[in-house]
Design an enzyme around this catalytic site. Structure first.
Site, short mmCIF file in Angstrom:
data_model
loop_
_atom_site.label_atom_id
_atom_site.label_comp_id
_atom_site.label_asym_id
_atom_site.label_seq_id
_atom_site.Cartn_x
_atom_site.Cartn_y
_atom_site.Cartn_z
CB CYS A 1 -0.93 0.00 1.21
SG CYS A 1 -2.20 -1.28 1.16
CB CYS B 1 11.73 1.60 -5.22
SG CYS B 1 12.40 0.99 -3.67
#
Length: 386
Positions: free
Chosen positions: A195, A346
């Site tokens: 998430c 990332c």
């Protein structure tokens, strides 16, 4: 369906008033309410799914709720983890959860387990409860819950959410499938976004968490037909709920012990030293910001590469970052110009570390990754593109 627990002795006048509308349900009634009062339910994770689950379990009158969580409340939790408020930021989630449950129903006892489930403690923790609801956000914990439940004979309700999608299932060894029938082996690290990487609509957590509580109440009271043998898949964008049949795999190896599942995390660590990948060259958020300023001045000609997915990059991008998803990096790690220094990033540092290992192995002489990823960048208050 046989109820999981024997009923408590009786209900007080206060309990009859509080649960009056629930007592009207013939599938629950006074006997079912007494079973809920006697029940001990463990909720793993006081986050997006644990929040609605704990509130509705407490409201339903489950007598004892255990809460397992080793984390603290972060501001980024608040849009979906409705158990916690702004004033709880920085507090242990188990403490915030206990206070919220007490406000919702002071008749419920809360047992706080401020710890992460491990192969060493999972079986002992689970054994103290009649039923487990798992709202954890990583595969390693889910396998621990599954194996501990198998060994202790406990059923468990599983829920998972990502973006606009959710899944709910009931697992019970000896009566139906287990989590290892659905996912025999964990995915490789970095292949499943969390998430924190892909996002989630808070209300999807509420929908899935509420469905988990419905299953819990049914199992505890014996009402209706449980989801055992089915996986309920929710698509909030299409507003559909679709059941899929799941059968036990006769070839599955039996669980004989709770073993840690290596390399099974599907969430990235928090920014900071704990999120660092050992023995890999890295740069922190402040260092990358400095290098970006140097690059703008023509003094540092590095390439900044975002190895997340396109939708993540579109939602928020670091200044001047070029998108090359992890799968593309791994397919061709030698694609980058060896004459130009390289910085990979990332969401939290896990995928970029994996990409960096591949790039270094391919012979790139000057590559690093951003420690803590976008989470660390945002935590430092640094701006993105646009």
């Amino acid at each position: 369906m046989n109820p999981l627990v024997e009923p408590a002795e009786g209900l007080t006048a206060e309990e009859r008033r509080r649960y009056a509308r629930q007592l009207l349900l013939p599938q629950v009634g006074e006997l079912g309410q007494r079973r809920l009062k006697a029940a001990r339910v463990l909720v793993v994770g006081a986050g997006g799914l644990g929040s609605p689950a704990l509130l509705y379990l407490a409201a339903a009158g489950v007598g004892t709720l255990g809460v397992v969580d080793d984390d603290v409340v972060d501001e980024s939790n608040l849009h979906r983890q409705v158990l916690h408020g702004t004033a709880d930021v920085g507090r242990a989630k188990v403490d915030s959860a206990a206070d919220a449950v007490a406000r919702a129903n002071p008749l419920v006892r809360v047992v706080r387990h401020r710890e992460r489930l491990t192969a060493q403690n999972a079986e002992d923790v689970v054994a103290g409860y009649d039923l487990v609801l798992d709202g954890s956000d990583n595969f390693a914990t889910r396998y621990l819950v599954n194996d501990a439940c198998v060994l202790t004979g406990r059923p468990w309700v599983w829920g998972s959410v990502l973006r606009f999608d959710g899944q709910v299932a009931v697992f019970r060894d000896g009566h139906g499938p287990t989590y290892r029938d659905l996912f025999p082996t964990p995915p490789a690290p970095g292949t499943v976004p969390s998430c924190g990487e892909a996002g989630v609509l808070g209300a999807v957590c509420a929908a899935v968490g509420s469905a988990m509580v419905v299953e819990a109440v049914k199992l505890l009271t014996g009402a209706g037909q449980s989801l055992l043998g089915r996986v309920l898949v929710h698509d909030a964008l299409a507003m559909t709920w679709r059941p899929l049949r799941l059968n036990p795999d006769p070839r599955r190896a039996p669980v004989t012990a709770v073993e840690p599942v290596e390399g099974a995390a599907d969430r990235e660590p928090s920014p900071g030293p704990a999120g660092a990948a050992p023995d890999l060259p890295e740069v922190d958020a402040a260092g990358l910001a400095h290098r970006l300023r140097e690059r703008a001045a023509g003094r540092d000609g590095f390439t900044l590469v975002d190895v997340r997915e396109p939708d993540e990059h579109a939602a928020f991008a670091l200044p001047g970052a070029v998108l090359v998803p992890l799968a593309d990096v791994l397919a061709d790690p030698g694609r980058f110009d060896p004459a130009r220094p390289l910085v990979l990033h990332c969401a939290g540092g896990v995928r970029s570390a994996r990409a960096l290992r591949a790039v270094l192995a391919a012979g790139h002489p000057d590559a690093v990754h951003l420690r803590g990823g976008v989470a660390a960048w945002n935590a430092a208050g640094l701006p993105g593109d646009g």
